[in-house]
Design an enzyme around this catalytic site. Structure first.
Site, short mmCIF file in Angstrom:
data_model
loop_
_atom_site.label_atom_id
_atom_site.label_comp_id
_atom_site.label_asym_id
_atom_site.label_seq_id
_atom_site.Cartn_x
_atom_site.Cartn_y
_atom_site.Cartn_z
N GLU A 89 33.88 41.10 -7.01
CA GLU A 89 35.21 40.79 -7.49
C GLU A 89 35.27 39.33 -7.92
O GLU A 89 34.75 38.44 -7.25
CB GLU A 89 36.20 41.05 -6.35
CG GLU A 89 37.60 40.51 -6.55
CD GLU A 89 38.41 40.52 -5.25
OE1 GLU A 89 39.64 40.40 -5.34
OE2 GLU A 89 37.80 40.65 -4.16
N ILE A 91 37.41 36.04 -8.25
CA ILE A 91 38.61 35.50 -7.61
C ILE A 91 39.02 34.22 -8.31
O ILE A 91 38.23 33.25 -8.40
CB ILE A 91 38.35 35.24 -6.11
CG1 ILE A 91 38.09 36.58 -5.40
CG2 ILE A 91 39.53 34.52 -5.47
CD1 ILE A 91 37.80 36.47 -3.93
N ASP A 188 26.00 28.23 5.29
CA ASP A 188 25.65 27.32 4.18
C ASP A 188 26.94 26.78 3.57
O ASP A 188 27.18 26.87 2.37
CB ASP A 188 24.82 28.07 3.14
CG ASP A 188 24.19 27.13 2.11
OD1 ASP A 188 24.16 25.91 2.34
OD2 ASP A 188 23.71 27.62 1.06
#
Length: 279
Positions: A89, A91, A188
């Site tokens: 998706e 965003i 990370d």
């Protein structure tokens, strides 16, 4: 671009506009825009990093289950001819009213997902390097030495970088690393791996594991980009072990070694300096 169009069509994504996205140095990344939706597709050679996108998809789904941060939905992943791909998706980014609070609340909620063991049920990647989560460990000390530091020191040796006094360094860690249970961490968490939506913080490109939660905070401090207010709010919500800030460099050592093995000698002196600080 033809292979990207073919991948999209095989996943029922049609009438697409394809534009490159910047920011990654491992994969080719593109925004796919249709008349109704927008997606991100990451592409690489199938033989280059085995199961990288499968593991990333699994990691994103684990993060999504915590209901902490906004996590891009995994649409599809797989292989196509000589390529491997991950479709997510897309965003849109925006600035919420209270970004520091939004991020700190979400991070505390993520870290409240606990485990009796350090590690994970599968190994994964940090950047383009293998990250080891198995065998899972009973203590943070064993985890940090055996699954985080030692593999990077061995790789550094293969790359021509030598470190002295590691036995004494490891011995001293016995009294430095706190006995706190393992938290699910992003792994990370530099500033390039998050954005804000109008209401919440979003994270992506994870290197997850059940680990000392101070590791995420240390990575946030390593390259900057995070407001000091985030750390204060986080600590108010989910108090850290005493003297946590004195251990920041210790946790950062792992990420410095990763950068040494990825990018070379400019990180060598920094790694040696951290080791000497704790010897």
């Amino acid at each position: 671009m033809e292979h990207i169009k073919a991948i999209c069509q095989s996943n029922a994504i049609s009438d697409q506009n394809i534009s490159p996205l910047s920011g990654g140095d491992i994969n080719d990344t593109y925004k796919i825009t249709t008349s109704q939706e927008a997606y991100v597709i990451k592409i690489n050679q199938a033989k280059r990093f085995p199961k990288m996108f499968e593991l990333e998809a699994k990691s994103l789904e684990m993060l999504a289950e915590t209901n902490s941060f906004v996590i891009p939905e995994v649409i599809a992943h797989g292989d196509f001819e000589k390529y491997t791909y991950l479709i997510l998706e897309f965003i849109d980014s925006d600035q919420p009213r209270n970004p520091a609070e939004s991020f700190a609340v979400a991070l505390a909620k993520l870290h409240q997902n606990k485990s009796d063991h350090f590690g994970l049920e599968f190994n994964n990647y940090i950047g383009r390097l293998a990250q080891y989560n198995l065998p899972q460990k009973a203590t943070a000390l064993e985890f940090h030495i055996d699954l985080r530091l030692e593999p990077q020191f061995k790789l550094a040796h293969q790359n021509g970088f030598e470190f002295e006094g590691l036995d004494n360094f490891y011995k001293n860690l016995e009294t430095i690393i706190p006995e706190e249970s393992a938290s699910l961490i992003h792994g990370d968490l530099w500033a390039g791996n998050h954005l804000f939506t109008p209401t919440q913080a979003c994270i992506f490109d994870p290197a997850i594991g059940f680990a000392p939660r101070e590791m995420d905070l240390a990575m946030m401090k390593l390259f900057g980009g995070y407001s000091p207010e985030i750390f204060k709010i986080y600590n108010d919500i989910f108090p850290l072990e005493s003297d946590w800030d004195s251990r920041t460099k210790l946790w950062q050592l792992y990420y410095i070694l990763v950068h040494l093995n990825l990018f070379g000698s400019s990180y060598y002196g920094q790694a040696k300096q951290i080791i000497s600080q704790y010897q």
